[in-house]
Design an enzyme around this catalytic site. Structure first.
Site, short mmCIF file in Angstrom:
data_model
loop_
_atom_site.label_atom_id
_atom_site.label_comp_id
_atom_site.label_asym_id
_atom_site.label_seq_id
_atom_site.Cartn_x
_atom_site.Cartn_y
_atom_site.Cartn_z
N CYS A 101 -3.33 6.38 1.09
CA CYS A 101 -2.45 5.98 2.12
C CYS A 101 -2.58 4.48 2.37
O CYS A 101 -3.02 3.72 1.35
CB CYS A 101 -2.91 6.39 3.73
N THR A 102 -1.90 3.85 3.38
CA THR A 102 -1.73 2.26 3.30
C THR A 102 -3.14 1.56 3.14
O THR A 102 -3.18 0.71 2.29
CB THR A 102 -0.92 1.75 4.29
#
Length: 317
Positions: free
Chosen positions: A192-193
């Site tokens: 994810c980010t």
């Protein structure tokens, strides 16, 4: 040739005007997060630090920007909170302030999954350093899953990654239940980010009986910071939750802009489409709002332009 001392002073002035952006999260137990809100907001605002921080019984999450001194002071304050001594964060730099104001908000979860039994403090998947990520996701027995929302995946993801097509992180458990048969005898690698969603998603999969679960330590942002472009398996831009909208390798801001109506990222080609009206609509949301809301968006955009003409920043930005 320019006078050397003057040139050095000019470099120092230029460096001092750069703003530091710190993205952070930490899972810990806050028995009374509401009591932490006021002092944290007062400190940040007093130092000119802007951004968004979320406080919940499970910890803290957010991104802030400000001077080096301001960011250091806020991070020191957070590290002094209960259980936050080993707080980690990721930094980047910007010439312009990417936030309009400072917000410290109380939430039920610092990243909403809606699964009360999920507890990243108990156990998570195996952390994988950015330098080792390419080898892992290139293995034939590994399924790579992007845990971000569909609009984030649309502008960039890892080579071969599976897009669950979710519109919110809370949709992930239902997607897994419907698709878990696809991953029999597979090792699962998730990203994810910045890493926070993987803390919960890997804990969730472990609770669902998946034996081998891995996730990218530091998330996409750490990978883009550390892995050279010519060795990268990342394609496109990485969506970030501030007015930079996206970053690429080296955490250099991309050319995406935000649609201020629907908050989706837009490429230059998207902004050239007939459906696009700055601050009012884009091809994603042209049919999502009625005329009354469009009128409000148009007035907001007018106020933003007026504020810019005065050298000010509108809070709606």
């Amino acid at each position: 040739m320019p006078d050397r001392p003057l040139a050095l002073r000019a470099i120092r002035v230029q460096q001092s005007t750069m703003l530091t952006i710190a993205a952070l999260y930490h899972f810990t137990r806050f028995t009374d997060p509401a009591s932490l809100r006021g002092p944290l907001a007062k400190l940040a605002c007093g130092l000119g630090v802007k951004g968004s921080l979320l406080l919940a019984p499970e910890g803290i999450n957010g991104t802030i920007a400000g001077t080096r001194e301001g960011i250091d002071a806020v991070l020191a304050h957070i590290r002094a909170l209960p259980g936050c001594a080993d707080l980690e964060w990721k930094e980047s730099a910007s010439e312009a302030m990417p936030f309009g104001r400072m917000k410290v908000r109380l939430k039920r979860e610092i990243v909403t999954m809606g699964q009360p039994d999920v507890d990243p403090r108990a156990r998570v998947g195996h952390y994988v350093e950015p330098a080792d990520w390419n080898d892992l996701i290139s293995a034939p027995d590994v399924a790579v899953i992007d845990t971000r929302n569909d609009y984030e995946v649309a502008i960039g993801t890892f080579e071969g990654a599976i897009d669950p097509g979710t519109t919110s992180f809370g949709d992930f458990p239902a997607w897994w239940e419907a698709n878990k048969h696809r991953f029999h005898n597979k090792r699962i690698a998730m990203f994810c980010t910045g890493g926070i969603r993987c803390e919960k998603s890997t804990n969730y999969l472990l609770g669902q009986g998946v034996d081998e679960v891995y996730h990218l330590k530091g998330g996409i942002l750490k990978y883009l910071e550390e892995v050279p472009r010519d060795q990268s398996l990342w394609h496109g831009g990485c969506f970030v939750f501030d007015q930079r909208v996206s970053v690429g390798h080296g955490l250099v801001p991309g050319d995406h802009r935000m649609c201020h109506a629907c908050r989706r990222p837009l490429e230059p080609v998207d902004r050239a489409r007939p459906e696009y009206e700055e601050g009012v609509s884009c091809h994603h949301c042209i049919n999502e709002f009625d005329s009354a809301r469009r009128a409000r968006f148009r007035e907001r955009q007018r106020q933003i332009v007026l504020a810019q003409s005065r050298g000010e920043r509108h809070l709606g930005q």
